[in-house]
Design a protein around this motif. Structure first.
Motif, mmCIF file in Angstrom:
data_model
loop_
_atom_site.group_PDB
_atom_site.id
_atom_site.type_symbol
_atom_site.label_atom_id
_atom_site.label_comp_id
_atom_site.label_asym_id
_atom_site.label_seq_id
_atom_site.Cartn_x
_atom_site.Cartn_y
_atom_site.Cartn_z
ATOM 1 N N ASP A 145 0.835 -1.205 0.000
ATOM 2 C CA ASP A 145 0.000 0.000 0.000
ATOM 3 C C ASP A 145 0.873 1.260 0.000
ATOM 4 N N LEU A 146 1.938 1.237 0.811
ATOM 5 C CA LEU A 146 2.831 2.401 0.882
ATOM 6 C C LEU A 146 3.519 2.647 -0.461
ATOM 7 N N LEU A 147 4.057 1.591 -1.068
ATOM 8 C CA LEU A 147 4.754 1.736 -2.344
ATOM 9 C C LEU A 147 3.798 2.195 -3.437
ATOM 10 N N ASP A 148 2.596 1.624 -3.453
ATOM 11 C CA ASP A 148 1.613 2.013 -4.471
ATOM 12 C C ASP A 148 1.224 3.475 -4.333
ATOM 13 N N SER A 149 1.153 3.966 -3.083
ATOM 14 C CA SER A 149 0.723 5.354 -2.874
ATOM 15 C C SER A 149 1.734 6.349 -3.451
ATOM 16 N N TYR A 150 2.982 5.927 -3.604
ATOM 17 C CA TYR A 150 4.007 6.810 -4.179
ATOM 18 C C TYR A 150 4.471 6.341 -5.559
ATOM 19 N N GLY A 151 3.724 5.396 -6.149
ATOM 20 C CA GLY A 151 4.030 4.955 -7.504
ATOM 21 C C GLY A 151 5.359 4.243 -7.639
ATOM 22 N N VAL A 152 5.754 3.472 -6.605
ATOM 23 C CA VAL A 152 7.025 2.752 -6.630
ATOM 24 C C VAL A 152 6.751 1.294 -6.983
ATOM 25 N N ALA A 153 7.176 0.885 -8.173
ATOM 26 C CA ALA A 153 6.887 -0.466 -8.654
ATOM 27 C C ALA A 153 7.973 -1.445 -8.208
ATOM 28 N N VAL A 154 7.905 -1.828 -6.929
ATOM 29 C CA VAL A 154 8.875 -2.749 -6.347
ATOM 30 C C VAL A 154 8.110 -3.820 -5.571
ATOM 31 N N ASP A 155 8.528 -5.076 -5.682
ATOM 32 C CA ASP A 155 7.909 -6.182 -4.962
ATOM 33 C C ASP A 155 8.281 -6.100 -3.487
ATOM 34 N N PRO A 156 7.305 -5.977 -2.577
ATOM 35 C CA PRO A 156 7.626 -5.870 -1.145
ATOM 36 C C PRO A 156 8.370 -7.088 -0.607
ATOM 37 N N GLY A 157 8.202 -8.234 -1.262
ATOM 38 C CA GLY A 157 8.862 -9.441 -0.791
ATOM 39 C C GLY A 157 10.248 -9.658 -1.356
ATOM 40 N N ALA A 158 10.688 -8.777 -2.251
ATOM 41 C CA ALA A 158 12.007 -8.929 -2.870
ATOM 42 C C ALA A 158 13.110 -8.600 -1.879
ATOM 43 N N LEU A 159 14.239 -9.289 -2.005
ATOM 44 C CA LEU A 159 15.404 -8.940 -1.204
ATOM 45 C C LEU A 159 15.929 -7.577 -1.640
#
Length: 498
Positions: A123-137
């Motif tokens: 939710d946090l990443l989406d709110s700032y348009g950051v296309a990163v997998d939260p589960g990625a190392l």
């Protein structure tokens, strides 16, 4: 408008060295404010004070109408200011979600609910348009993605003041433009940004005002639109200078010094042929995915190609071996001077003379007096500003540390010099000094392969190659114009031109 951040009368000394002398700066809400100055001007010390890492000897810092928290109140500082450093503070062995909510994974002593944590992170990443997998190392992320995660982490704490310290130093042109787009969006939301960069064209592109420091003192604050390039550089250096005056090369290249044939590394570059002649400076540029850095690292011995051949003179170089490259006469200035270029626990003298240690005494010993003599010559030849030869190399500014890396690469008198983004993160005068040393080496007969994203670096080259998706797609002789180079990098044109 009330100020978002104010520093007034800040002075800081470290022993006999005055790092800041009665310096002030004021930023307004939603402003993107540039902080510029030569290496050693005091920028890093001011950032350390603005982030609560060190206290000023005198002076005050305020956030809005409130005084800065006590130095011990780390949470108070984190809620007010964050710094995205050139060297990432992301923990590589943790996931993106864990980095975003470090020490905040759960409330109090409650167990961590990992699914909930990843959902919060998404939710946090989406709110700032950051296309990163939260589960990625986090260690698997690129430079741009790590920066965006750090910014998102700061904003999640309620921070409305973010310092960006050389954020573009390791980004390609497309990633830089994406960063600037996000910066403009944050400014529109009222976030205040302090932008530190040695790339003055970026200051004009993205900043509203600029503050100049020189020799630990405040020199000038002005709207960017009110300062032309020469006035800004003059304020930084105390001299009148031009940014793009490059004297023509007088030395003519001669016989081949380096031959690269059919070089291929899966996923990076494919079918690269390249010849460098003695005394020639050849530039290579392209986007971050072009393969240019990997190609240079292969020539310098840091990577091993799948197929192909590298020859220096008549001899084939063993691939993927730095000692073999050194033995063949190849000197390397790597991309990351902190991780690959310097040994932080050693002194300036030890770092500079490392490749020639066997020449500094009998039977493999190093005579301190001989090392000091050789290192002192390097310090003067390459204008390395250091407290002393025995000073730790970590005490140097970025530009002077890079000069040590270059001095070491040239210490063996290499036939080939490979440079990867040699002026990234260094000030205007250090750039001139570094590039002057490169030209001097070429004038003495060294063949130079210079990978760079900086057009001002490439102006020193006799010709420039452009790589796109792992292949050389264009070649430009000296005298090219910016438009054609940029078009070729973006894949718009692949024709030879000038």
């Amino acid at each position: 408008m009330n100020a978002a951040v104010t520093a007034t009368g800040v002075t800081k000394r470290f022993g006999p060295t005055t790092a800041l002398d009665d310096v002030g700066i004021e930023l307004t809400p939603g402003e993107t404010h540039a902080l510029v100055g030569r290496n050693g001007a005091g920028k890093s010390t001011l950032v350390s004070i603005l982030t609560g890492l060190v206290p000023p000897d005198s002076g005050t810092v305020r956030f809005g109408e409130e005084p800065a928290p006590a130095l011990s109140d780390r949470d108070g500082w984190r809620r007010r200011v964050a710094c995205v450093y050139q060297k990432s503070t992301i923990i590589p062995t943790l996931t993106v979600a864990e980095n975003l909510f470090l020490n905040r994974q759960a409330a109090g002593l409650a167990p961590i609910r990992w699914g909930r944590l990843r959902s919060r992170a998404r939710d946090l990443l989406d709110s700032y348009g950051v296309a990163v997998d939260p589960g990625a190392l986090a260690g698997d992320l690129g430079v741009e993605q790590r920066q965006l995660v750090e910014i998102a982490r700061a904003l999640s704490l309620g921070t409305r003041f973010i310092i960006l310290d050389e954020p573009t130093a390791r980004l390609d042109a497309t990633a830089i433009e994406r960063l600037f787009t996000r910066m403009r969006a944050l400014s529109a939301q009222g976030v205040t940004l302090l932008f530190i960069s040695h790339h003055l064209r970026e200051v004009y592109e993205v900043c509203d005002r600029v503050t100049v420091l020189r020799d630990a003192r405040w020199i000038r604050t002005a709207p960017v639109a009110d300062l032309d390039h020469d006035s800004l550089v003059g304020a930084m250096t105390g001299e009148a200078v031009g940014l793009t005056d490059v004297p023509p090369r007088l030395t003519k290249p001669s016989e081949p010094a380096l031959d690269v044939k059919g070089l291929r590394l899966t996923g990076f570059y494919d079918g690269v042929d390249l010849t460098l002649r003695r005394g020639e400076i050849v530039g290579v540029t392209g986007s971050g995915s072009s393969g240019k850095v990997s190609l240079a690292e292969t020539v310098g011995g840091l990577r091993r190609a799948d197929t192909g051949e590298i020859r220096v003179g008549e001899k084939t170089v063993d691939a993927g071996s730095v000692p073999a490259a050194l033995k063949a006469g190849i000197g390397l200035v790597p991309e990351d001077r902190h991780r690959e270029g310097l040994v932080p626990t050693l002194s300036v003298a030890e770092n500079a003379t490392m490749p020639i240690a066997d020449r500094l005494g009998p039977a493999g010993t190093v005579l301190p007096a001989r090392m000091a003599t050789v290192a002192d010559d390097m310090v003067h030849r390459y204008d390395i500003r250091t407290p002393g030869l025995s000073a730790p190399v970590t005490s140097l500014s970025g530009g002077n540390a890079q000069k040590v890396v270059l001095a070491r690469a040239l210490s063996t008198g290499p036939r080939i010099l490979v440079l990867i983004n040699p002026t990234a993160g260094v000030d205007v005068r250090s750039k001139e000094s570094l590039l002057g040393a490169v030209r001097a080496a070429a004038d003495a007969g060294t063949a130079v392969l210079m990978v760079s994203d900086e057009l001002d670096d490439l102006r020193h080259c006799d010709r420039v190659l452009v790589m796109v998706h792992g292949r050389v797609t264009a070649e430009f002789p000296a005298g090219w114009d910016d438009t054609r180079i940029v078009a070729a990098v973006e894949g718009v044109s692949t024709k030879e031109g000038s």
